[in-house]
Design an enzyme around this catalytic site. Structure first.
Site, PDB file in Angstrom:
ATOM      1  N   PRO A 272       0.830  -1.212   0.000  1.00 33.05           N
ATOM      2  CA  PRO A 272       0.000   0.000   0.000  1.00 33.05           C
ATOM      3  C   PRO A 272       0.861   1.257   0.000  1.00 33.05           C
ATOM      4  O   PRO A 272       1.747   1.414   0.835  1.00 33.05           O
ATOM      5  CB  PRO A 272      -0.809  -0.130   1.299  1.00 33.05           C
ATOM      6  CG  PRO A 272       0.022  -1.013   2.171  1.00 33.05           C
ATOM      7  CD  PRO A 272       0.724  -1.969   1.252  1.00 33.05           C
ATOM      8  N   MET A 273       0.601   2.146  -0.933  1.00 33.63           N
ATOM      9  CA  MET A 273       1.325   3.413  -1.028  1.00 33.63           C
ATOM     10  C   MET A 273       0.317   4.550  -1.143  1.00 33.63           C
ATOM     11  O   MET A 273      -0.557   4.519  -2.011  1.00 33.63           O
ATOM     12  CB  MET A 273       2.269   3.415  -2.235  1.00 33.63           C
ATOM     13  CG  MET A 273       3.392   2.401  -2.125  1.00 33.63           C
ATOM     14  SD  MET A 273       4.414   2.342  -3.602  1.00 33.63           S
ATOM     15  CE  MET A 273       3.303   1.493  -4.734  1.00 33.63           C
ATOM     16  N   VAL A 274       0.438   5.518  -0.269  1.00 36.11           N
ATOM     17  CA  VAL A 274      -0.514   6.630  -0.248  1.00 36.11           C
ATOM     18  C   VAL A 274      -0.475   7.392  -1.567  1.00 36.11           C
ATOM     19  O   VAL A 274       0.592   7.766  -2.049  1.00 36.11           O
ATOM     20  CB  VAL A 274      -0.202   7.579   0.930  1.00 36.11           C
ATOM     21  CG1 VAL A 274      -1.131   8.792   0.907  1.00 36.11           C
ATOM     22  CG2 VAL A 274      -0.339   6.832   2.252  1.00 36.11           C
TER      23      VAL A 274
ATOM     24  N   GLN B   7      -6.231  -1.573   2.907  1.00 31.84           N
ATOM     25  CA  GLN B   7      -5.589  -1.208   4.167  1.00 31.84           C
ATOM     26  C   GLN B   7      -6.316  -0.039   4.825  1.00 31.84           C
ATOM     27  O   GLN B   7      -6.653   0.945   4.164  1.00 31.84           O
ATOM     28  CB  GLN B   7      -4.129  -0.824   3.967  1.00 31.84           C
ATOM     29  CG  GLN B   7      -3.417  -0.603   5.309  1.00 31.84           C
ATOM     30  CD  GLN B   7      -1.995  -0.109   5.147  1.00 31.84           C
ATOM     31  OE1 GLN B   7      -1.772   1.053   4.853  1.00 31.84           O
ATOM     32  NE2 GLN B   7      -1.037  -0.995   5.355  1.00 31.84           N
TER      33      GLN B   7
ATOM     34  N   CYS C 103       3.193   2.571   9.514  1.00 29.87           N
ATOM     35  CA  CYS C 103       3.569   3.886   8.987  1.00 29.87           C
ATOM     36  C   CYS C 103       4.247   4.755  10.047  1.00 29.87           C
ATOM     37  O   CYS C 103       3.688   4.980  11.122  1.00 29.87           O
ATOM     38  CB  CYS C 103       2.326   4.587   8.440  1.00 29.87           C
ATOM     39  SG  CYS C 103       2.685   6.133   7.607  1.00 29.87           S
TER      40      CYS C 103
ATOM     41  N   LYS D 112       0.082  -4.783   8.764  1.00 28.86           N
ATOM     42  CA  LYS D 112       1.421  -4.298   8.414  1.00 28.86           C
ATOM     43  C   LYS D 112       2.038  -3.799   9.699  1.00 28.86           C
ATOM     44  O   LYS D 112       1.518  -2.901  10.338  1.00 28.86           O
ATOM     45  CB  LYS D 112       1.325  -3.162   7.396  1.00 28.86           C
ATOM     46  CG  LYS D 112       2.680  -2.512   7.084  1.00 28.86           C
ATOM     47  CD  LYS D 112       2.496  -1.278   6.195  1.00 28.86           C
ATOM     48  CE  LYS D 112       3.839  -0.592   5.946  1.00 28.86           C
ATOM     49  NZ  LYS D 112       3.662   0.651   5.151  1.00 28.86           N
TER      50      LYS D 112
END
Length: 266
Positions: free
Chosen positions: A128-130, A185, A214, A264
Site C-alpha cells: 500500500p502506497m498513499v 488497508q 507507517c 502491516k
C-alpha cells in the site's frame, strides 16, 4: 521458534531460546541440570517479562525440537506469573494454561497459509502506497508479475462516515478479476470505527489490513483534522499500546465474516 532453535544448536549445545510477540532470540549461557538453570530461567522470564509481558522462555535440553528441560511463561492476566514444565517431556503434553494457549495458537496458524495459497501463494506483492497504488497502477504492476496488490491506506474515520470520501478514495467498487486478489488497508485508532469501515470494504476485497507500520508525521498526528478529527494516531504510533493493538485486531477479526484480517507491522 524451531528455526531459531536449530540455529542455536549450531553454536551451542544447551541453548536458551527466548520468544516473544516480536520474535525469538538465542542465548548459550545456561548449563544442563544445574540450580543456575532454574534460577537463570526464572530471572530471565522476570526481566524479559518486564519488557514484554507475553514473553516465553524456553530452555532446551535435547536436540529434539519438541523436547524441553523447562518452560517458564510470564503471564499478566492476574492469575499466575510463571508456568513450569517437568524435564524430559514434550511441550505438546503440557497442560499449563498460558503455555497451552501459545501451542494452540501456533497450531491454528495453519489456516493462514491455506488462505495464502488460496490467493495463489503470490511471490510479488505491491504494497500500500498513499496516493500511488490506485487501480491503474495496480493493473500495471500486475502486468509485470505482481500477484497480490493493496489499495492505498484508507482513513477509517471519514470512510465510515462520508459517502463522498468513500467514492473518492476507494476505486474497487466495480470488481475486476484482473485486479484480484486485492487487500484494502485501513488506518485509525478506534476499533468500532475501523470495523464500520471494514464492513463497507469487506464485499469488495480479499482481506482487510490494519496499518501498524507507517512512521510518518501524518501517522503521529492521526491524519488531518478536516477528515479525522477524533483519530489521535495510526500506523507505527499504535505499537506502544499493546492492548489497543489487540483490540483493533480482535474487533475486526471477530466482526468480519467474509475475509480475514492482516497487519502491516514493524
Amino acid at each position: 521458534l524451531n528455526y531459531t532453535f536449530s540455529q542455536c544448536l549450531a553454536v551451542c549445545r544447551w541453548p536458551v531460546v527466548v520468544c516473544s510477540i516480536s520474535g525469538c532470540r538465542c542465548s548459550c549461557w545456561m548449563k544442563k541440570h544445574t540450580v543456575a538453570t532454574a534460577i537463570g530461567a526464572a530471572a530471565a522470564s522476570f526481566v524479559f517479562g518486564m519488557v514484554d509481558r507475553h514473553a516465553l522462555i524456553w530452555h532446551a535440553f535435547s536436540r529434539v525440537p519438541k523436547t524441553w528441560l523447562a518452560v517458564f511463561c510470564w503471564h499478566n492476566k492476574g492469575r499466575q506469573r510463571f508456568c513450569s514444565a517437568s524435564a524430559g517431556a514434550s511441550i505438546l503434553d503440557k497442560r499449563q494454561p498460558c503455555v497451552q494457549r501459545g501451542v494452540d495458537a501456533a497450531g491454528m496458524s495453519g489456516w493462514a497459509w491455506d488462505w495464502w495459497r488460496s490467493l495463489g501463494a503470490p511471490q510479488w506483492v505491491c504494497s500500500p502506497m498513499v496516493d500511488q497504488s490506485e487501480r491503474a497502477f495496480r493493473l500495471l504492476c500486475r502486468r509485470y508479475g505482481v500477484g497480490l496488490a493493496y489499495t492505498p491506506m484508507i482513513h477509517a474515520e471519514p470512510f465510515a462516515a462520508s459517502e463522498e470520501y468513500r467514492r473518492q478514495y476507494f476505486d474497487a467498487w466495480e470488481i475486476l478479476s484482473e485486479d484480484r486478489p486485492l487487500i484494502a488497508q485501513l488506518g485509525g485508532d478506534d476499533p468500532a470505527t475501523m470495523l464500520r469501515a471494514a464492513r463497507l470494504l469487506e464485499p469488495y476485497v480479499d482481506a482487510i489490513d490494519i496499518n501498524f507500520g507507517c512512521p510518518t508525521e501524518d501517522a503521529r498526528k492521526g491524519g488531518h483534522n478536516s477528515h479525522s478529527p477524533r483519530c489521535r494516531r495510526f500506523g507505527a504510533y499504535l505499537l506502544p499500546s499493546l492492548r489497543l493493538v489487540q483490540r483493533l485486531v480482535g474487533t475486526l477479526a471477530d466482526g468480519l465474516r467474509r475475509v480475514p484480517v492482516t497487519a502491516k507491522i514493524r
